[in-house]
Design an enzyme around this catalytic site. Structure first.
Site, mmCIF file in Angstrom:
data_model
loop_
_atom_site.group_PDB
_atom_site.id
_atom_site.type_symbol
_atom_site.label_atom_id
_atom_site.label_comp_id
_atom_site.label_asym_id
_atom_site.label_seq_id
_atom_site.Cartn_x
_atom_site.Cartn_y
_atom_site.Cartn_z
ATOM 1 N N LYS A 1 -37.971 -32.702 77.549
ATOM 2 C CA LYS A 1 -37.328 -31.696 78.408
ATOM 3 C C LYS A 1 -36.300 -32.407 79.282
ATOM 4 O O LYS A 1 -36.647 -33.266 80.084
ATOM 5 C CB LYS A 1 -38.387 -30.998 79.283
ATOM 6 C CG LYS A 1 -37.807 -30.093 80.384
ATOM 7 C CD LYS A 1 -38.902 -29.370 81.184
ATOM 8 C CE LYS A 1 -38.311 -28.601 82.361
ATOM 9 N NZ LYS A 1 -39.340 -27.932 83.194
ATOM 10 N N ASP B 1 -33.170 -28.061 87.951
ATOM 11 C CA ASP B 1 -33.914 -26.810 87.819
ATOM 12 C C ASP B 1 -33.960 -26.106 89.166
ATOM 13 O O ASP B 1 -34.777 -26.437 90.026
ATOM 14 C CB ASP B 1 -35.343 -27.106 87.310
ATOM 15 C CG ASP B 1 -36.174 -25.837 87.159
ATOM 16 O OD1 ASP B 1 -35.586 -24.732 87.220
ATOM 17 O OD2 ASP B 1 -37.404 -25.959 86.967
ATOM 18 N N LYS C 1 -36.199 -21.071 93.154
ATOM 19 C CA LYS C 1 -37.235 -21.858 93.834
ATOM 20 C C LYS C 1 -36.986 -21.839 95.341
ATOM 21 O O LYS C 1 -35.830 -21.893 95.771
ATOM 22 C CB LYS C 1 -37.163 -23.318 93.375
ATOM 23 C CG LYS C 1 -37.745 -23.587 92.003
ATOM 24 C CD LYS C 1 -37.719 -25.074 91.697
ATOM 25 C CE LYS C 1 -38.154 -25.359 90.276
ATOM 26 N NZ LYS C 1 -39.564 -25.043 89.998
ATOM 27 N N ASP D 1 -36.390 -33.147 86.836
ATOM 28 C CA ASP D 1 -36.846 -32.271 85.755
ATOM 29 C C ASP D 1 -36.285 -32.721 84.395
ATOM 30 O O ASP D 1 -36.575 -32.111 83.378
ATOM 31 C CB ASP D 1 -36.449 -30.817 86.067
ATOM 32 C CG ASP D 1 -37.470 -29.817 85.548
ATOM 33 O OD1 ASP D 1 -38.625 -30.225 85.307
ATOM 34 O OD2 ASP D 1 -37.109 -28.637 85.357
ATOM 35 N N ASP E 1 -37.885 -19.357 86.062
ATOM 36 C CA ASP E 1 -38.266 -20.720 86.442
ATOM 37 C C ASP E 1 -39.165 -21.372 85.385
ATOM 38 O O ASP E 1 -39.396 -22.580 85.417
ATOM 39 C CB ASP E 1 -38.974 -20.696 87.805
ATOM 40 C CG ASP E 1 -39.007 -22.069 88.459
ATOM 41 O OD1 ASP E 1 -38.316 -22.977 87.953
ATOM 42 O OD2 ASP E 1 -39.711 -22.219 89.478
ATOM 43 N N GLU F 1 -38.441 -22.240 82.514
ATOM 44 C CA GLU F 1 -37.306 -22.456 81.610
ATOM 45 C C GLU F 1 -37.551 -23.589 80.627
ATOM 46 O O GLU F 1 -37.033 -23.575 79.517
ATOM 47 C CB GLU F 1 -36.031 -22.718 82.426
ATOM 48 C CG GLU F 1 -35.807 -24.176 82.893
ATOM 49 C CD GLU F 1 -36.907 -24.719 83.800
ATOM 50 O OE1 GLU F 1 -37.603 -23.923 84.443
ATOM 51 O OE2 GLU F 1 -37.082 -25.957 83.857
ATOM 52 N N ARG G 1 -40.111 -24.496 78.916
ATOM 53 C CA ARG G 1 -40.796 -24.089 77.685
ATOM 54 C C ARG G 1 -39.849 -23.354 76.740
ATOM 55 O O ARG G 1 -40.038 -23.374 75.530
ATOM 56 C CB ARG G 1 -42.038 -23.241 78.033
ATOM 57 C CG ARG G 1 -41.726 -21.985 78.776
ATOM 58 C CD ARG G 1 -42.981 -21.344 79.381
ATOM 59 N NE ARG G 1 -43.437 -22.027 80.607
ATOM 60 C CZ ARG G 1 -44.514 -21.672 81.287
ATOM 61 N NH1 ARG G 1 -45.271 -20.677 80.864
ATOM 62 N NH2 ARG G 1 -44.867 -22.322 82.384
HETATM 63 N N1 BES Z 1 -39.823 -27.984 86.479
HETATM 64 C C1 BES Z 1 -40.851 -27.084 86.870
HETATM 65 C C2 BES Z 1 -42.236 -27.724 86.924
HETATM 66 C C3 BES Z 1 -42.437 -28.793 87.982
HETATM 67 C C4 BES Z 1 -42.994 -28.459 89.189
HETATM 68 C C5 BES Z 1 -42.149 -30.105 87.714
HETATM 69 C C6 BES Z 1 -43.218 -29.449 90.132
HETATM 70 C C7 BES Z 1 -42.362 -31.086 88.644
HETATM 71 C C8 BES Z 1 -42.905 -30.775 89.854
HETATM 72 C C9 BES Z 1 -40.924 -25.917 85.875
HETATM 73 O O1 BES Z 1 -39.744 -25.583 85.252
HETATM 74 C C10 BES Z 1 -41.389 -24.737 86.657
HETATM 75 O O2 BES Z 1 -40.709 -24.351 87.554
HETATM 76 N N2 BES Z 1 -42.552 -24.219 86.327
HETATM 77 C C11 BES Z 1 -43.126 -23.126 87.020
HETATM 78 C C12 BES Z 1 -43.782 -22.226 86.015
HETATM 79 C C13 BES Z 1 -44.173 -20.885 86.542
HETATM 80 C C14 BES Z 1 -42.940 -20.051 86.843
HETATM 81 C C15 BES Z 1 -45.032 -20.187 85.530
HETATM 82 C C16 BES Z 1 -44.161 -23.680 87.984
HETATM 83 O O3 BES Z 1 -44.810 -24.675 87.682
HETATM 84 O O4 BES Z 1 -44.287 -23.118 89.074
HETATM 85 ZN ZN ZN Z 2 -38.323 -27.100 85.050
HETATM 86 ZN ZN ZN Z 3 -38.555 -24.189 86.394
#
Ligand code: BES
Ligand code: ZN
Ligand code: ZN
Length: 477
Positions: A241, A246, A253, A264, A323, A325, A327
């Site tokens: 990834k 992000d 966020k 990210d 968010d 994204e 996946r």
């Molecule tokens: N890049 C984030 C995940 C992340 C969070 C990485 C903290 C490193 C530290 C990912 O794209 C994301 O935002 N995931 C969301 C998913 C949710 C919307 C289901 C998350 O983890 O909150």
């Molecule tokens: Zn992300």
């Molecule tokens: Zn995200």
């Protein structure tokens, strides 16, 4: 972009020699060994209350000896102490230091790797760099440990490359920069590199990848590096990834959560680091590295919650949260990766905050359908010194991805088990014949370090590089 040349050159030169004069000598001691040191040393230690606790350091001026405490002489402790040693002696006004090596290969390797990984710090953007006079650390032993030194150097250079790119701020490392880094890496090590632009992504029907990238003025790129040896009986495909930033997209966020999202791209950068290591170590396996490089931004052209996307695999996805994204980008990259007919397919991603909640910030999550493969990877990770643990899939969590309007939703309907539901989402894009060959590694916890620990300085850790290289090397024979 500013990529420091330091990534290529380790600052401290490590050498294996029989003996040599140096400014100081380092002794690693546990409390038992401390009792056996010469009386004069013990007296000084007693005076200064040094009792050889793990990481405790004392410098004996008269004999120019630096004593460093250690809990026990396990490889994990030795590696950590290696990093502590280098951090301490860089502050001293010396040019060289020597340390007696161990008779055991693994212990020597751990010491070397700890020193080399502990030496990294991100200083590319500091206008006045704090300089150290230290140039050489000598490990005293006959030269039979040269091959350990070579491997430690390769792993450290590759991990530090990943660290340096991840640490680079988002404006200086957009998807095109990642593509250029990959092209340069390929040129330097004589491996292949193909870059796919928007036209290519459209031709390949990678609509989920494209949707995530839509709002950014920085175009996405699919990076495909390949190391192809003359003879090979296995093909390993890695997928990373590479979100160079992000913001969360329209499901924006909160600002506290947005900072550090330059990291990210850690999965993608780990893939670049691994490809560097592989092209230096030259195993007899074909290894491909695919990076989905994209930026998740907001704007009039942004993809939206409620959108439905047709992915490359033909599965339709309802976007419930922009968010989630990573996946979406990975779904299309994994589809592309399976066309290469891999024997092993491993993705690395900072995929979920939930993985950090589940395992803590030091441990990555290992997911997949094949128990034996997960176990094998867990062992390879543990030997490499990285903390990783398996997270179990189950059909009940899978049900939570159901969508009323499309084949699958991009988020779970429950707030619990988010690391696993993200893994299960990716699983929807793995064809039946590859289900047992696939591993998903969520590195969201350890990829970015807020407070230094083990061999990791503040900032990017290069998480995943050591484990995957070790796993690939373990396949040999
Ligand atoms: N890049 C984030 C995940 C992340 C969070 C990485 C903290 C490193 C530290 C990912 O794209 C994301 O935002 N995931 C969301 C998913 C949710 C919307 C289901 C998350 O983890 O909150
Ligand atoms: Zn992300
Ligand atoms: Zn995200």
């Amino acid at each position: 972009m500013r990529l420091s040349s330091r990534k290529e050159n380790l600052m401290i030169k490590l050498d294996v020699l029989n003996d040599i004069g140096s400014d100081i000598e380092i002794l690693i001691v546990d409390s038992k060994a401390l009792k056996k040191t010469p009386k004069a040393l013990i007296n000084t230690c007693n005076l200064q209350n040094f009792c050889a606790k793990h990481g405790e350091v004392i410098f004996i001026q008269d004999s120019k000896k630096l004593l460093v405490g250690i809990d026990n002489f396990s490889v994990d402790c030795i590696r950590e102490i290696g990093a502590i040693i280098v951090k301490n002696i860089k502050k001293m006004n010396i040019i060289s230091a020597k340390i007696k090596g161990f008779s055991d290969r693994d212990k020597n390797y751990a010491l070397m790797l700890g020193i080399l990984l502990g030496d990294y710090s991100f200083s590319t953007y500091k206008t006045s760099e704090s300089k150290t006079s230290l140039r050489n650390i000598y490990i005293l032993d006959d030269s039979k440990f040269k091959s350990e030194l070579e491997l430690a150097n390769t792993i450290a250079i590759s991990t530090n490359l990943a660290r340096e790119i991840v640490n680079t701020p988002p404006e200086d490392c957009v998807p095109l920069d990642l593509a250029n880094i990959a092209l340069n890496l390929a040129k330097e090590h004589s491996i292949k590199c193909k870059i796919g632009d928007i036209k290519f992504l459209k031709k390949e029907k990678m609509n989920a990848f494209l949707a995530v990238s839509k709002a950014s003025i920085n175009e996405p790129r699919l990076i495909h590096l390949s190391y192809i040896p003359k003879t090979s009986n296995k093909r390993i495909v890695l997928v990373g990834k590479g979100l160079t930033y992000d913001t969360g997209g329209l499901s924006l966020k909160p600002s506290d959560y947005m900072t550090t999202m330059k990291a990210d791209k850690s999965g993608g950068c780990a893939v670049l680091g691994i490809m560097k290591a592989i092209s230096m170590l030259k195993p007899n396996f074909e290894v491909h590295g695919i990076v989905g490089a994209s930026e998740n931004m907001i704007g009039g052209n942004a993809y939206k919650p409620d959108d439905i996307l047709y992915t490359r695999e033909g599965v339709s996805v309802e976007v419930k949260n922009t968010d989630a994204e990573g996946r979406l980008v990975l779904a299309d990259c994994l589809s592309y990766a399976q066309d290469l007919k891999p024997d092993y397919i491993i993705d690395l991603a900072t995929l979920t905050g939930a993985c950090v909640v589940a395992l803590g910030e030091y441990t990555s999550g290992i997911m997949g359908y094949n128990e034996e493969l997960k176990n094998k990877f867990e062992i390879a990770a543990s030997i490499s010194g990285e903390l990783m643990a398996k997270l179990p899939f189950n059909k009940h969590l899978e049900k939570l991805l159901e969508s009323k309007n499309a084949d699958v939703s991009n988020i779970s309907s429950s707030r619990y088990g988010g690391a696993i539901t993200a893994g299960l989402f990716l699983g929807k894009f793995i064809r039946d014949e590859y289900k047992d060959k696939w591993l998903h590694i969520d590195i969201a916890g350890p990829a970015f370090v807020e407070k230094e620990w083990d061999v990791n300085p503040y900032g990017a850790s290069g998480a995943g590089v050591r484990s995957v290289v070790n796993f690939i090397l373990s396949l040999e024979g």
